[in-house]
Design a protein around this motif. Structure first.
Motif, PDB file in Angstrom:
ATOM      1  N   ARG A   7       0.846  -1.187   0.000  1.00 55.05           N
ATOM      2  CA  ARG A   7       0.000   0.000   0.000  1.00 55.05           C
ATOM      3  C   ARG A   7       0.887   1.245   0.000  1.00 55.05           C
ATOM      4  NH1 ARG A   7      -4.025   2.597   4.565  1.00 55.05           N
ATOM      5  NH2 ARG A   7      -5.066   4.019   3.140  1.00 55.05           N
ATOM      6  N   HIS A   8       0.411   2.298  -0.623  1.00 51.36           N
ATOM      7  CA  HIS A   8       1.154   3.556  -0.659  1.00 51.36           C
ATOM      8  C   HIS A   8       1.367   4.129   0.743  1.00 51.36           C
ATOM      9  CE1 HIS A   8      -2.522   5.786   0.286  1.00 51.36           C
ATOM     10  NE2 HIS A   8      -3.129   4.982  -0.559  1.00 51.36           N
ATOM     11  N   GLY A   9       2.292   5.072   0.862  1.00 52.75           N
ATOM     12  CA  GLY A   9       2.514   5.769   2.126  1.00 52.75           C
ATOM     13  C   GLY A   9       1.352   6.682   2.464  1.00 52.75           C
ATOM     14  N   GLU A  10       1.402   7.244   3.663  1.00 54.02           N
ATOM     15  CA  GLU A  10       0.327   8.138   4.102  1.00 54.02           C
ATOM     16  C   GLU A  10       0.172   9.297   3.113  1.00 54.02           C
ATOM     17  OE1 GLU A  10      -0.464  10.104   8.330  1.00 54.02           O
ATOM     18  OE2 GLU A  10       0.762  11.396   7.043  1.00 54.02           O
ATOM     19  N   SER A  11      -1.059   9.538   2.699  1.00 51.26           N
ATOM     20  CA  SER A  11      -1.354  10.652   1.796  1.00 51.26           C
ATOM     21  C   SER A  11      -1.891  11.835   2.603  1.00 51.26           C
ATOM     22  CB  SER A  11      -2.401  10.230   0.768  1.00 51.26           C
ATOM     23  OG  SER A  11      -3.651  10.030   1.421  1.00 51.26           O
ATOM     24  N   LEU A  12      -1.996  12.964   1.954  1.00 53.75           N
ATOM     25  CA  LEU A  12      -2.595  14.121   2.619  1.00 53.75           C
ATOM     26  C   LEU A  12      -4.050  13.846   2.983  1.00 53.75           C
ATOM     27  CD1 LEU A  12      -1.156  17.158   0.619  1.00 53.75           C
ATOM     28  CD2 LEU A  12      -0.508  16.367   2.906  1.00 53.75           C
ATOM     29  N   ALA A  13      -4.725  13.024   2.161  1.00 52.43           N
ATOM     30  CA  ALA A  13      -6.114  12.669   2.462  1.00 52.43           C
ATOM     31  C   ALA A  13      -6.196  11.766   3.677  1.00 52.43           C
ATOM     32  CB  ALA A  13      -6.768  12.004   1.256  1.00 52.43           C
ATOM     33  N   ASN A  14      -5.269  10.808   3.786  1.00 50.03           N
ATOM     34  CA  ASN A  14      -5.216   9.968   4.990  1.00 50.03           C
ATOM     35  C   ASN A  14      -4.978  10.826   6.225  1.00 50.03           C
ATOM     36  OD1 ASN A  14      -3.261   7.511   3.187  1.00 50.03           O
ATOM     37  ND2 ASN A  14      -5.460   7.539   3.467  1.00 50.03           N
ATOM     38  N   LYS A  15      -4.047  11.766   6.113  1.00 52.18           N
ATOM     39  CA  LYS A  15      -3.676  12.604   7.244  1.00 52.18           C
ATOM     40  C   LYS A  15      -4.813  13.525   7.665  1.00 52.18           C
ATOM     41  CE  LYS A  15      -0.413  16.223   8.614  1.00 52.18           C
ATOM     42  NZ  LYS A  15       0.739  17.064   8.209  1.00 52.18           N
ATOM     43  N   ILE A  81     -10.448   1.772  -5.685  1.00 52.43           N
ATOM     44  CA  ILE A  81     -11.859   1.765  -6.035  1.00 52.43           C
ATOM     45  C   ILE A  81     -12.309   3.187  -6.362  1.00 52.43           C
ATOM     46  CG2 ILE A  81     -12.510   1.955  -3.586  1.00 52.43           C
ATOM     47  CD1 ILE A  81     -15.061   0.401  -4.247  1.00 52.43           C
ATOM     48  N   ARG A  82     -13.101   3.303  -7.401  1.00 51.30           N
ATOM     49  CA  ARG A  82     -13.581   4.631  -7.808  1.00 51.30           C
ATOM     50  C   ARG A  82     -14.824   4.996  -7.003  1.00 51.30           C
ATOM     51  NH1 ARG A  82     -14.437   3.496 -12.639  1.00 51.30           N
ATOM     52  NH2 ARG A  82     -16.704   3.458 -12.682  1.00 51.30           N
ATOM     53  N   SER A 149      -5.551   0.438  -0.463  1.00 53.47           N
ATOM     54  CA  SER A 149      -6.174  -0.403   0.546  1.00 53.47           C
ATOM     55  C   SER A 149      -7.276  -1.303  -0.020  1.00 53.47           C
ATOM     56  CB  SER A 149      -6.740   0.473   1.669  1.00 53.47           C
ATOM     57  OG  SER A 149      -7.455  -0.291   2.598  1.00 53.47           O
ATOM     58  N   THR A 150      -8.290  -0.685  -0.610  1.00 58.14           N
ATOM     59  CA  THR A 150      -9.441  -1.474  -1.076  1.00 58.14           C
ATOM     60  C   THR A 150      -9.079  -2.378  -2.236  1.00 58.14           C
ATOM     61  OG1 THR A 150     -10.989   0.214  -0.307  1.00 58.14           O
ATOM     62  CG2 THR A 150     -11.815  -1.344  -1.938  1.00 58.14           C
ATOM     63  N   MET A 151      -8.210  -1.903  -3.123  1.00 56.71           N
ATOM     64  CA  MET A 151      -7.829  -2.738  -4.261  1.00 56.71           C
ATOM     65  C   MET A 151      -7.041  -3.952  -3.789  1.00 56.71           C
ATOM     66  SD  MET A 151      -8.414  -2.957  -7.355  1.00 56.71           S
ATOM     67  CE  MET A 151      -8.112  -4.559  -8.105  1.00 56.71           C
ATOM     68  N   THR A 152      -6.158  -3.769  -2.817  1.00 52.06           N
ATOM     69  CA  THR A 152      -5.419  -4.900  -2.256  1.00 52.06           C
ATOM     70  C   THR A 152      -6.377  -5.902  -1.619  1.00 52.06           C
ATOM     71  OG1 THR A 152      -3.430  -3.572  -1.859  1.00 52.06           O
ATOM     72  CG2 THR A 152      -3.687  -5.576  -0.546  1.00 52.06           C
ATOM     73  N   ALA A 179      -5.726  -2.285   6.563  1.00 49.34           N
ATOM     74  CA  ALA A 179      -4.509  -2.155   5.756  1.00 49.34           C
ATOM     75  C   ALA A 179      -3.829  -0.834   6.082  1.00 49.34           C
ATOM     76  CB  ALA A 179      -4.844  -2.236   4.273  1.00 49.34           C
ATOM     77  N   LYS A 180      -2.663  -0.892   6.709  1.00 50.18           N
ATOM     78  CA  LYS A 180      -1.937   0.319   7.075  1.00 50.18           C
ATOM     79  C   LYS A 180      -1.059   0.783   5.915  1.00 50.18           C
ATOM     80  CE  LYS A 180      -1.847  -0.675  12.031  1.00 50.18           C
ATOM     81  NZ  LYS A 180      -0.992  -0.848  13.238  1.00 50.18           N
ATOM     82  N   ASN A 181      -0.700   2.045   5.946  1.00 47.59           N
ATOM     83  CA  ASN A 181       0.153   2.603   4.902  1.00 47.59           C
ATOM     84  C   ASN A 181       1.498   1.890   4.845  1.00 47.59           C
ATOM     85  OD1 ASN A 181      -1.440   5.408   5.941  1.00 47.59           O
ATOM     86  ND2 ASN A 181      -1.413   4.985   3.745  1.00 47.59           N
ATOM     87  N   THR A 182       1.916   1.536   3.659  1.00 44.78           N
ATOM     88  CA  THR A 182       3.132   0.773   3.313  1.00 44.78           C
ATOM     89  C   THR A 182       3.127  -0.645   3.870  1.00 44.78           C
ATOM     90  OG1 THR A 182       4.587   1.552   5.131  1.00 44.78           O
ATOM     91  CG2 THR A 182       4.531   2.879   3.103  1.00 44.78           C
ATOM     92  N   GLY A 183       1.973  -1.148   4.280  1.00 42.21           N
ATOM     93  CA  GLY A 183       1.872  -2.544   4.680  1.00 42.21           C
ATOM     94  C   GLY A 183       2.205  -3.450   3.500  1.00 42.21           C
ATOM     95  N   ILE A 184       2.897  -4.542   3.789  1.00 46.71           N
ATOM     96  CA  ILE A 184       3.296  -5.500   2.746  1.00 46.71           C
ATOM     97  C   ILE A 184       2.455  -6.756   2.872  1.00 46.71           C
ATOM     98  CG2 ILE A 184       5.182  -6.896   1.815  1.00 46.71           C
ATOM     99  CD1 ILE A 184       7.131  -4.887   3.089  1.00 46.71           C
TER     100      ILE A 184
END
Length: 206
Positions: A7-15, A81-82, A149-152, A179-184
């Motif tokens: 998953r990508h890192g924390e985004s401004l939207a997440n923050k 997801i859109r 997150s949702t796509m994973t 699903a946390k940010n940068t979770g593998i």
């Protein structure tokens, strides 16, 4: 074949708790998280890197690719997801946003479309197409996919349940599989067992 879903890192939207747009970037913390997961992946053998083209995933993938000295192929099927575009950029706790989110969820559960949102059928087909493509093109390789997150969760749900997956089951899984940010997340394909989920959302690097 091994597939590493990151998953990508924390985004401004997440923050700041608002709905993403395709161009929402990583926060400063998210950039640091991407550097940390890149370091974690430095000594793991990877043959190929795919990424969602949405900015937060793209930035994460580019940081990883530099550490791995591998190019990135941007893949539309890994996008998040859109959700209805009318909520893009809106705060999650805004009354109108909450109303729209509830209406959109209701339609998703019924297998119907709300506004321009993605339907369950479309999302499920997209998740399966990711698995089919990886199996066809990278059967004997180790592949890294930077996604959302949702796509994973959909990719993993297709691995576990296949065509038995329903909107109701997926919404339940989406709620309870955090699903946390940068979770593998690590998935594997073998001739004996087919697709398996080996590791879910490993964030021990953080």
């Amino acid at each position: 074949m091994l597939v590493y879903l990151v998953r990508h890192g924390e985004s401004l939207a997440n923050k700041n708790q608002f709905h993403h747009t395709p161009e929402t970037p990583l926060s400063n913390k998210g950039m640091k998280q991407a550097e940390i997961v890149a370091e974690r992946l430095k000594n793991i053998e990877i043959d190929f890197i795919y990424s969602s083209p949405q900015k937060r995933a793209k930035q994460t993938a580019e940081i990883i690719s530099k550490r791995k000295n591998l190019s990135v192929e941007f893949w539309e099927n890994l996008k998040e997801i859109r959700v209805p575009s009318k909520v893009w950029g809106r705060l999650l706790n805004d009354k109108e946003t909450i109303k729209i989110d509830k209406q959109s969820l209701y339609s998703f559960l019924k297998g119907e479309r709300y506004s321009d949102a993605e339907t369950f059928e479309e999302l499920s087909a997209r998740g399966q197409s990711v698995l089919d493509h990886l199996l066809k093109e990278h059967k004997d390789q180790k592949v890294l996919c930077v996604s959302h997150s949702t796509m994973t969760k959909m990719i993993v749900a297709r691995i576990i349940l296949g065509n038995k997956l329903t909107p109701k089951i997926f919404v339940f899984l989406r709620k309870h599989l955090w699903a946390k940010n940068t979770g593998i997340t690590i998935c594997e394909y073998t001739e004996k067992y087919g697709w398996t989920l080996n590791t879910w959302n490993d964030t021990s690097h953080l």
